[in-house]
Scaffold this motif. Structure first.
Motif, PDB file in Angstrom:
ATOM      1  N   CYS B 182     -20.436 -56.450 109.040  1.00  0.00           N
ATOM      2  CA  CYS B 182     -21.144 -55.666 108.022  1.00  0.00           C
ATOM      3  C   CYS B 182     -22.355 -54.957 108.628  1.00  0.00           C
ATOM      4  O   CYS B 182     -22.673 -53.819 108.268  1.00  0.00           O
ATOM      5  CB  CYS B 182     -21.596 -56.556 106.865  1.00  0.00           C
ATOM      6  SG  CYS B 182     -20.258 -57.157 105.831  1.00  0.00           S
ATOM      7  N   LEU B 183     -23.009 -55.639 109.561  1.00  0.00           N
ATOM      8  CA  LEU B 183     -24.121 -54.983 110.265  1.00  0.00           C
ATOM      9  C   LEU B 183     -23.599 -53.825 111.098  1.00  0.00           C
ATOM     10  O   LEU B 183     -24.160 -52.726 111.098  1.00  0.00           O
ATOM     11  CB  LEU B 183     -24.848 -55.976 111.182  1.00  0.00           C
ATOM     12  CG  LEU B 183     -25.729 -57.041 110.539  1.00  0.00           C
ATOM     13  CD1 LEU B 183     -26.472 -57.810 111.626  1.00  0.00           C
ATOM     14  CD2 LEU B 183     -26.719 -56.420 109.555  1.00  0.00           C
ATOM     15  N   GLU B 184     -22.510 -54.096 111.803  1.00  0.00           N
ATOM     16  CA  GLU B 184     -21.941 -53.062 112.674  1.00  0.00           C
ATOM     17  C   GLU B 184     -21.560 -51.822 111.857  1.00  0.00           C
ATOM     18  O   GLU B 184     -21.720 -50.691 112.308  1.00  0.00           O
ATOM     19  CB  GLU B 184     -20.714 -53.627 113.405  1.00  0.00           C
ATOM     20  CG  GLU B 184     -20.108 -52.717 114.465  1.00  0.00           C
ATOM     21  CD  GLU B 184     -19.093 -51.730 113.909  1.00  0.00           C
ATOM     22  OE1 GLU B 184     -18.940 -50.654 114.511  1.00  0.00           O
ATOM     23  OE2 GLU B 184     -18.440 -52.023 112.878  1.00  0.00           O
ATOM     24  N   TYR B 187     -24.457 -51.505 107.104  1.00  0.00           N
ATOM     25  CA  TYR B 187     -25.113 -51.948 105.875  1.00  0.00           C
ATOM     26  C   TYR B 187     -26.483 -52.536 106.174  1.00  0.00           C
ATOM     27  O   TYR B 187     -26.620 -53.411 107.024  1.00  0.00           O
ATOM     28  CB  TYR B 187     -24.227 -52.966 105.135  1.00  0.00           C
ATOM     29  CG  TYR B 187     -23.004 -52.307 104.545  1.00  0.00           C
ATOM     30  CD1 TYR B 187     -23.111 -51.569 103.367  1.00  0.00           C
ATOM     31  CD2 TYR B 187     -21.765 -52.383 105.180  1.00  0.00           C
ATOM     32  CE1 TYR B 187     -21.996 -50.926 102.826  1.00  0.00           C
ATOM     33  CE2 TYR B 187     -20.649 -51.757 104.657  1.00  0.00           C
ATOM     34  CZ  TYR B 187     -20.771 -51.019 103.484  1.00  0.00           C
ATOM     35  OH  TYR B 187     -19.679 -50.381 102.963  1.00  0.00           O
ATOM     36  N   ARG B 188     -27.476 -52.017 105.496  1.00  0.00           N
ATOM     37  CA  ARG B 188     -28.851 -52.480 105.644  1.00  0.00           C
ATOM     38  C   ARG B 188     -29.485 -52.527 104.261  1.00  0.00           C
ATOM     39  O   ARG B 188     -29.043 -51.845 103.342  1.00  0.00           O
ATOM     40  CB  ARG B 188     -29.677 -51.506 106.509  1.00  0.00           C
ATOM     41  CG  ARG B 188     -29.242 -51.363 107.956  1.00  0.00           C
ATOM     42  CD  ARG B 188     -29.515 -52.608 108.780  1.00  0.00           C
ATOM     43  NE  ARG B 188     -29.171 -52.392 110.186  1.00  0.00           N
ATOM     44  CZ  ARG B 188     -27.923 -52.432 110.674  1.00  0.00           C
ATOM     45  NH1 ARG B 188     -26.893 -52.651 109.874  1.00  0.00           N
ATOM     46  NH2 ARG B 188     -27.699 -52.245 111.956  1.00  0.00           N
ATOM     47  N   PHE B 376     -27.752 -63.461 110.655  1.00  0.00           N
ATOM     48  CA  PHE B 376     -27.444 -62.098 111.103  1.00  0.00           C
ATOM     49  C   PHE B 376     -28.459 -61.101 110.558  1.00  0.00           C
ATOM     50  O   PHE B 376     -28.987 -60.265 111.297  1.00  0.00           O
ATOM     51  CB  PHE B 376     -26.030 -61.694 110.682  1.00  0.00           C
ATOM     52  CG  PHE B 376     -24.990 -62.496 111.396  1.00  0.00           C
ATOM     53  CD1 PHE B 376     -24.646 -62.197 112.701  1.00  0.00           C
ATOM     54  CD2 PHE B 376     -24.381 -63.585 110.784  1.00  0.00           C
ATOM     55  CE1 PHE B 376     -23.713 -62.953 113.387  1.00  0.00           C
ATOM     56  CE2 PHE B 376     -23.440 -64.341 111.452  1.00  0.00           C
ATOM     57  CZ  PHE B 376     -23.107 -64.030 112.757  1.00  0.00           C
ATOM     58  N   PHE B 377     -28.737 -61.222 109.247  1.00  0.00           N
ATOM     59  CA  PHE B 377     -29.680 -60.297 108.634  1.00  0.00           C
ATOM     60  C   PHE B 377     -31.066 -60.483 109.228  1.00  0.00           C
ATOM     61  O   PHE B 377     -31.734 -59.525 109.604  1.00  0.00           O
ATOM     62  CB  PHE B 377     -29.708 -60.527 107.114  1.00  0.00           C
ATOM     63  CG  PHE B 377     -28.350 -60.355 106.479  1.00  0.00           C
ATOM     64  CD1 PHE B 377     -27.837 -59.087 106.276  1.00  0.00           C
ATOM     65  CD2 PHE B 377     -27.585 -61.454 106.124  1.00  0.00           C
ATOM     66  CE1 PHE B 377     -26.581 -58.927 105.700  1.00  0.00           C
ATOM     67  CE2 PHE B 377     -26.332 -61.300 105.557  1.00  0.00           C
ATOM     68  CZ  PHE B 377     -25.834 -60.038 105.354  1.00  0.00           C
ATOM     69  N   TYR B 380     -31.002 -60.167 113.594  1.00  0.00           N
ATOM     70  CA  TYR B 380     -30.478 -58.997 114.304  1.00  0.00           C
ATOM     71  C   TYR B 380     -30.681 -57.686 113.553  1.00  0.00           C
ATOM     72  O   TYR B 380     -30.322 -56.628 114.053  1.00  0.00           O
ATOM     73  CB  TYR B 380     -28.987 -59.206 114.620  1.00  0.00           C
ATOM     74  CG  TYR B 380     -28.723 -60.566 115.238  1.00  0.00           C
ATOM     75  CD1 TYR B 380     -29.391 -60.952 116.406  1.00  0.00           C
ATOM     76  CD2 TYR B 380     -27.849 -61.472 114.646  1.00  0.00           C
ATOM     77  CE1 TYR B 380     -29.193 -62.205 116.960  1.00  0.00           C
ATOM     78  CE2 TYR B 380     -27.635 -62.729 115.198  1.00  0.00           C
ATOM     79  CZ  TYR B 380     -28.311 -63.090 116.350  1.00  0.00           C
ATOM     80  OH  TYR B 380     -28.113 -64.332 116.901  1.00  0.00           O
ATOM     81  N   ALA B 381     -31.232 -57.757 112.322  1.00  0.00           N
ATOM     82  CA  ALA B 381     -31.418 -56.505 111.578  1.00  0.00           C
ATOM     83  C   ALA B 381     -32.761 -56.436 110.866  1.00  0.00           C
ATOM     84  O   ALA B 381     -33.015 -55.490 110.108  1.00  0.00           O
ATOM     85  CB  ALA B 381     -30.272 -56.326 110.572  1.00  0.00           C
TER      86      ALA B 381
END
Lengths: 427, 427
Positions: B182-184, B187-188, B376-377, B380-381
């Motif tokens: 989802c990050l790839e 989506y943010r 992940f959120f 890495y984001a």
């Protein structure tokens, strides 16, 4: 009869003449993946081979209900849909000699991970005088040798002058119910010969074998609370340790069980299979493991089971969780008694003579730490059962192989034995 | 915005009004056996449910090559043929509030032996206020709650006044590669909320998790020579013992890893699966077991692996056979770092207010000994990721269940949070 030396030499030469064909037949047999539940196609092939040789073929599916009441029966938890026995019978014009059963098993043990084999297990190959492949040694070489033995006689214009039954049975590797079913069907003879891979020796005694499965249950929880649950896999470890304790206790009793008093470590207990849990991050709620353990000839199965059950019960008591959730014990295969060959000295003497003629030395006898189907003939039908066969390596392992020179010689000895035990008549 | 108390009450009542429907939706989700490799049909259902609510649906198969270079990627040894992510996006006419990702995972862990369930795992049932079924707690109740949250607003004629993405991801239980994908895909948002079953609490910190498989090889022989071979199953036991030694060593280091210094036994190592051997009467030549172990936030994965590998190597050295045939170590899942929620105090305060409004007490925070996709959120984001959800029992175990009253209240809190974080616009 005593074979004159000219005929004996002719028989041995005849085995040699047919040996390429015999090796080809053995290799052909190895190609069938006759593991448990998949023996039927190999048995079809054996039935054809027997029929081609003029034998009367009897092929039947094992009927559990027909044998479950018989002594020597082992419990079974799988289907027998493909479990066919095959017997080829020769009945002479007039039976003069002593009748004989030649018995071999068609079933082979699982191959395990293929990458541990140098070449595929059911693709036989010959290298440096050895035939490689699963079941080559245990015991398709012996089974093919039975056919090669009568082929050698036929090549000289002879056939046995007594009833001869060549039995290709299933289930030797897990229950023996295949051989038992042959008894139930009425096959009898004055002696039985089983060419298992015995390194050119005769089995004088064999242990009994029990199989059982231990089923451990745990308390399943998320791994983040791992210590709140009982890990069923790890709960199995102390039970296994306790079973090895029992194994050692039984080994110390060997002085009471001749001829095992001189055998080093006759009782082997093996944890042969384990399976447990479903997911790395779930505390496993179940674990089952399979055990094989030997018992001595004369050691009672019921008493041995009681000791096994007490051992597991006591080990479980030491574990807080297992004490209240005792493991389940399931007998799912061998309930085999041990067997000591007796009342067969005439046959033994004759096989010894044949062996000496071929190998130039006396026939050695061993007390094996394994079991064979011989017990059925000896214990439950009064038929002395001789187990004698070629040199093999790594049976039940990887790159199983059988030595061809040994196969040739054992086949010669077997052909001489057939000729002398049964007598011969002209075709 | 600050919700006025009238609107807040209306939202809470609207959740109540839709609760039967919400429970039905949850039960419907539980019926899908969305274990690893079989998530696709459940995802189709989720996509439909999102589409019915007017969200723009993005469904795609995870492409390993697109994410394998990304931080947080975990190695995978299975096919992703059925591994579809689904995201439903709401984009308001004019974005006024703060954007939000609601994230839940559709994958569930294996059910284990069916006979350990009171009723079948994928046949949801309600009893005494609990919904039973695999995945009900972990975390289909939370996922359905996301939809119920926006339904509650819609029922009042509102929708979020900011971008809102509802993500239904796969692979949470083994790698996290679903959330990573989802990050790839881009989506943010300004915050993420993951309604995992957290007993109505907020996760302040979560451990990291490593999965690895240890493959032990033995020397296969016939059991009659059992002591000549190395039993691969039993060779695994001392390795497992040594790994528990490492687990204890890591636990003693907890003072260096706040907030885990006050957590009792934060590091759990679990032997979750074992398999070895093929036949009771063959000495097993192979045994593999799967391990899950936690690491602290801040503990480096590479360093942890080195310690694991040294532990296994040293344990193997003590075994004559294994010393020359060292076990193989395969990383086949989680390579997850730990995560401590920070830079999210505004969202935390807002969720705390919503929680107090519903439950009448302060929102408790925990340092969990498990992992979630929140990392992940957060790592890495730069998106603060709040994990907060209902009360569940026996997730990863048998008779998994989630408490419906807790689901109702958490959904109310979540709906209030959405309304306040994103703001509202009239439909």
């Amino acid at each position: 009869m005593m074979l004159n030396s000219e005929l004996a030499t002719a028989i041995m030469n005849s085995v040699d003449a047919g040996f390429d064909e015999q090796v080809a037949l053995t290799a052909e047999l190895v190609k069938f993946p006759s593991v448990r539940g998949a023996e039927h196609t190999a048995q079809d092939f054996v039935a054809s081979a027997l029929r081609e040789r003029g034998l009367a073929v009897d092929r039947w599916r094992i009927d559990i209900d027909a044998i479950r009441h018989m002594p020597g029966f082992s419990p079974v938890h799988v289907e027998y849909d493909n479990a066919f026995n095959v017997v080829g019978s020769h009945r002479p014009r007039s039976a003069k000699g002593r009748s004989l059963i030649l018995n071999g098993h068609i079933d082979v043990v699982p191959v395990g991970p293929l990458d541990m084999w140098t070449t595929p297990p059911f693709a036989p190959r010959i290298e440096d005088g050895w035939l490689y492949g699963r079941g080559g040694g245990d015991m398709k070489a012996g089974l093919a040798g039975c056919l090669a033995g009568i082929d050698a006689l036929a090549r000289l214009g002879y056939r046995p002058a007594a009833d001869l039954h060549i039995q290709s049975v299933v289930e030797e590797e897990c229950t023996g119910n295949g051989a038992l079913a042959c008894l139930e069907r009425g096959y009898r003879a004055d002696a039985a010969l089983i060419p298992e891979p015995m390194w050119n020796q005769l089995i004088r005694a064999q242990v009994g074998v029990l199989w059982f499965q231990v089923r451990v249950r745990g308390v399943p929880v998320h791994v983040r609370e791992a210590r709140a649950g009982a890990n069923a896999i790890e709960a199995a470890f102390p039970i296994i340790e306790a079973l090895h304790g029992l194994e050692e206790a039984w080994n110390t009793r060997r002085e009471h069980y001749p001829p095992y008093e001189t055998v080093e470590h006759p009782i082997n207990l093996n944890i042969g299979r384990i399976e447990g849990g479903d997911w790395p991050s779930s505390v496993p709620a179940w674990c089952v493991f399979d055990v094989r353990v030997a018992i001595y000839p004369g050691q009672e199965i019921a008493a041995a089971k009681r000791e096994i059950e007490a051992t597991i019960r006591d080990a479980a008591r030491a574990n807080r969780f297992l004490a209240n959730n005792p493991p389940e014990i399931v007998y799912h295969g061998f309930e085999a008694e041990g067997y000591v060959l007796k009342d067969g000295e005439e046959a033994v003497a004759l096989l010894g003579r044949a062996h000496r003629q071929v190998f130039g030395e006396a026939l050695a006898e061993i007390a094996t730490t394994g079991t064979t189907d011989a017990r059925f003939f000896g214990l439950y039908a009064g038929i002395p059962a001789l187990v004698y066969g070629p040199n093999a390596d790594s049976i039940h392992g990887f790159d199983e192989r059988v030595e061809l020179e040994s196969v040739r010689r054992c086949t010669q000895a077997m052909a001489l034995f057939i000729a002398e035990w049964c007598g011969l008549e002209k075709v």
